[in-house]
Design a protein around this motif. Structure first.
Motif, PDB file in Angstrom:
ATOM      1  N   VAL A  70      11.311   6.780  -3.230  1.00  0.00           N
ATOM      2  CA  VAL A  70      11.979   5.562  -2.747  1.00  0.00           C
ATOM      3  C   VAL A  70      12.327   5.719  -1.270  1.00  0.00           C
ATOM      4  O   VAL A  70      12.107   4.810  -0.463  1.00  0.00           O
ATOM      5  N   LEU A  71      12.849   6.893  -0.908  1.00  0.00           N
ATOM      6  CA  LEU A  71      13.189   7.154   0.487  1.00  0.00           C
ATOM      7  C   LEU A  71      11.944   7.080   1.373  1.00  0.00           C
ATOM      8  O   LEU A  71      12.005   6.551   2.486  1.00  0.00           O
ATOM      9  N   ASN A  72      10.820   7.571   0.877  1.00  0.00           N
ATOM     10  CA  ASN A  72       9.579   7.513   1.647  1.00  0.00           C
ATOM     11  C   ASN A  72       9.149   6.083   1.930  1.00  0.00           C
ATOM     12  O   ASN A  72       8.691   5.767   3.028  1.00  0.00           O
ATOM     13  N   VAL A  73       9.263   5.215   0.952  1.00  0.00           N
ATOM     14  CA  VAL A  73       8.889   3.813   1.157  1.00  0.00           C
ATOM     15  C   VAL A  73       9.812   3.180   2.202  1.00  0.00           C
ATOM     16  O   VAL A  73       9.350   2.527   3.142  1.00  0.00           O
ATOM     17  N   LEU A  74      11.104   3.408   2.067  1.00  0.00           N
ATOM     18  CA  LEU A  74      12.052   2.835   3.030  1.00  0.00           C
ATOM     19  C   LEU A  74      11.846   3.421   4.427  1.00  0.00           C
ATOM     20  O   LEU A  74      11.871   2.704   5.424  1.00  0.00           O
ATOM     21  N   GLU A 112       0.830  -1.207   0.000  1.00  0.00           N
ATOM     22  CA  GLU A 112       0.000   0.000   0.000  1.00  0.00           C
ATOM     23  C   GLU A 112       0.863   1.255   0.000  1.00  0.00           C
ATOM     24  O   GLU A 112       0.552   2.234  -0.686  1.00  0.00           O
ATOM     25  N   LYS A 113       1.962   1.248   0.765  1.00  0.00           N
ATOM     26  CA  LYS A 113       2.874   2.395   0.810  1.00  0.00           C
ATOM     27  C   LYS A 113       3.501   2.636  -0.566  1.00  0.00           C
ATOM     28  O   LYS A 113       3.612   3.763  -1.020  1.00  0.00           O
ATOM     29  N   ILE A 114       3.894   1.565  -1.215  1.00  0.00           N
ATOM     30  CA  ILE A 114       4.496   1.689  -2.544  1.00  0.00           C
ATOM     31  C   ILE A 114       3.472   2.243  -3.529  1.00  0.00           C
ATOM     32  O   ILE A 114       3.781   3.132  -4.334  1.00  0.00           O
ATOM     33  N   THR A 149       3.664   5.762  -5.493  1.00  0.00           N
ATOM     34  CA  THR A 149       3.575   5.726  -6.956  1.00  0.00           C
ATOM     35  C   THR A 149       2.495   6.679  -7.450  1.00  0.00           C
ATOM     36  O   THR A 149       2.706   7.428  -8.406  1.00  0.00           O
ATOM     37  N   ARG A 150       1.345   6.680  -6.789  1.00  0.00           N
ATOM     38  CA  ARG A 150       0.269   7.615  -7.160  1.00  0.00           C
ATOM     39  C   ARG A 150       0.729   9.066  -7.015  1.00  0.00           C
ATOM     40  O   ARG A 150       0.481   9.896  -7.895  1.00  0.00           O
ATOM     41  N   ILE A 163       2.709  14.119  -9.591  1.00  0.00           N
ATOM     42  CA  ILE A 163       3.749  15.142  -9.762  1.00  0.00           C
ATOM     43  C   ILE A 163       4.237  15.171 -11.203  1.00  0.00           C
ATOM     44  O   ILE A 163       4.419  16.240 -11.788  1.00  0.00           O
ATOM     45  N   PHE A 164       4.449  14.008 -11.787  1.00  0.00           N
ATOM     46  CA  PHE A 164       4.867  13.952 -13.191  1.00  0.00           C
ATOM     47  C   PHE A 164       3.829  14.605 -14.099  1.00  0.00           C
ATOM     48  O   PHE A 164       4.175  15.290 -15.048  1.00  0.00           O
ATOM     49  N   LYS A 165       2.554  14.373 -13.810  1.00  0.00           N
ATOM     50  CA  LYS A 165       1.491  14.974 -14.628  1.00  0.00           C
ATOM     51  C   LYS A 165       1.503  16.495 -14.516  1.00  0.00           C
ATOM     52  O   LYS A 165       1.277  17.194 -15.490  1.00  0.00           O
TER      53      LYS A 165
END
Length: 118
Positions: free
Chosen positions: A34-38, A3-5, A9-10, A15-17
């Motif tokens: 990536v840092l947020n997931v870790l 769920e965190k990943i 990703t969302r 942000i990319f959009k």
């Protein structure tokens, strides 16, 4: 964990959009996500994607990795070069990055970055 990943990703896709009309530097695009997931696995919290303090820390880390060489580099092979040609062999840049890391470490800023108040 999954769920965190998916959440990161969302957020990253959003942000990319938002930035689709401008260039996106891919070598740093995924850093905070990536840092947020870790960090969520270790501390149960996440960083804001635009946190200036975190971006400063990541810039220092990127600079440090860019300066290091897996084979040991010229300075490890011939350390006397720091006295002869410190700019050319990269010694001055290395010292600058290490001083920025030490300065960050000596302040409460690093603690605030890694352990934000809840």
């Amino acid at each position: 964990m999954e769920e965190k990943i998916q959440e990161e990703t969302r957020d990253l896709i959003a942000i990319f959009k938002k930035q689709c009309s401008e260039s996106i530097w891919m070598h740093t695009a995924f850093d905070v996500s990536v840092l947020n997931v870790l960090w969520a696995m270790m501390a149960g919290e996440r960083f804001d994607i635009n946190d200036e303090r975190l971006l400063k820390l990541l810039k220092i880390i990127h600079d440090a990795f860019r300066l290091t060489d897996m084979s040991g580099g010229m300075l490890n092979q011939m350390p006397f070069l720091r006295f002869i040609a410190p700019e050319t062999c990269g010694y001055n840049k290395l010292v600058d990055v290490l001083l920025r890391m030490k300065q960050l470490q000596n302040t409460e800023e690093l603690f605030v970055i890694l352990m934000p108040e809840t």
